[in-house]
Design an enzyme around this catalytic site. Structure first.
Site, PDB file in Angstrom:
ATOM      1  N   PHE A   3       0.831  -1.202   0.000  1.00  0.00           N
ATOM      2  CA  PHE A   3       0.000   0.000   0.000  1.00  0.00           C
ATOM      3  C   PHE A   3       0.866   1.253   0.000  1.00  0.00           C
ATOM      4  CE2 PHE A   3      -2.598  -3.214   2.068  1.00  0.00           C
ATOM      5  CZ  PHE A   3      -3.887  -2.968   1.607  1.00  0.00           C
ATOM      6  N   ASP A   4       0.446   2.243  -0.767  1.00  0.00           N
ATOM      7  CA  ASP A   4       0.916   3.600  -0.549  1.00  0.00           C
ATOM      8  C   ASP A   4       0.386   4.064   0.808  1.00  0.00           C
ATOM      9  OD1 ASP A   4       1.788   6.338  -1.217  1.00  0.00           O
ATOM     10  OD2 ASP A   4      -0.364   6.710  -1.425  1.00  0.00           O
ATOM     11  N   ASN A   5       0.967   5.134   1.341  1.00  0.00           N
ATOM     12  CA  ASN A   5       0.560   5.616   2.663  1.00  0.00           C
ATOM     13  C   ASN A   5      -0.405   6.805   2.568  1.00  0.00           C
ATOM     14  OD1 ASN A   5       1.054   5.492   5.683  1.00  0.00           O
ATOM     15  ND2 ASN A   5       1.645   7.614   5.281  1.00  0.00           N
ATOM     16  N   ASP A   6       0.126   7.977   2.218  1.00  0.00           N
ATOM     17  CA  ASP A   6      -0.681   9.200   2.188  1.00  0.00           C
ATOM     18  C   ASP A   6      -1.759   9.111   1.115  1.00  0.00           C
ATOM     19  OD1 ASP A   6       0.808  11.265   4.024  1.00  0.00           O
ATOM     20  OD2 ASP A   6       2.373  10.276   2.863  1.00  0.00           O
TER      21      ASP A   6
END
Length: 219
Positions: free
Chosen positions: A9-12
């Site tokens: 997953f990407d975070n932001d």
């Protein structure tokens, strides 16, 4: 199609709602260092790439660039914990995926210590087996290197992974890494921008994303 074993997953904008935090930090830095207001669309245009890359959009002077980064980071870290939140259904979806046997990781353009801090503050750090930040790779999204490193840390082949993100840079990095990609519409970028990158899936809610991923495990 290879069976799904892991999800990165990407975070932001994907796991953590940081839109207002990032915008407020950009506004503070550009006003303080440059003495001017920059439109929101311009400030947020390259969210998903490392901060040091984004700041070159606002100046071509190296000293100004470095001061923008310094001022942004100091302000951002000061207000960080109070300005972040999980998107609806995040924890429940992550638990479903883990319970089904998928291994999960995070690949972000944020510096790893701050990304880790955010996940800990929000109580989901335990869901992830690895976290790759901007300080872990020389090259950054849309380059595939950090996403490939995430798969390596999880011990899986990229073809057995999905990369989930909210930016065109996420879709480009995941595809270049040989992964399937899922674009989420609750983050920083609009649907038209994301569909232009031809993701394998587009999701409007976290439970919908979880449903999609779970169907990929037996293929």
């Amino acid at each position: 199609m290879p069976a799904l074993k892991a999800v990165l997953f990407d975070n932001d904008g994907t796991l953590v709602d940081t839109h207002d935090l990032l915008l407020e930090s950009f506004r503070h830095a550009t006003r303080q260092v440059l003495g001017k207001d920059i439109p929101e669309k311009t400030l947020m245009a390259k969210v998903g790439q490392p901060l040091v890359v984004q700041m070159w959009d606002f100046t071509d002077d190296e000293e100004e660039h470095d001061e923008l980064v310094r001022v942004y980071r100091a302000f951002n870290q000061r207000i960080h914990d109070e300005r972040i939140a999980l998107f609806p259904g995040t924890r429940e979806a992550l638990d479903r995926l883990r319970d089904a046997g998928l291994v999960l990781g995070v690949v972000t353009s944020k510096m790893a210590p701050l990304a880790q801090r955010g996940l800990e503050v929000l109580g989901v750090a335990d869901c992830f087996e690895c976290l790759i930040g901007a300080d872990d790779c020389e090259r950054h999204k849309p380059d595939p290197d950090p996403v490939v490193l995430g798969a390596r840390r999880l011990g899986v082949d990229p073809q057995n992974c999905f990369y989930v993100g909210d930016s065109p840079f996420d879709m480009q990095a995941g595809r270049a890494a040989g992964m399937r990609t899922a674009a989420v519409l609750w983050g920083m970028f609009d649907e038209e921008t994301l569909r232009a990158e031809s993701p394998d899936a587009v999701c409007t809610r976290f439970d919908e994303l979880a449903d999609l991923l779970l169907t990929q495990m037996g293929e």
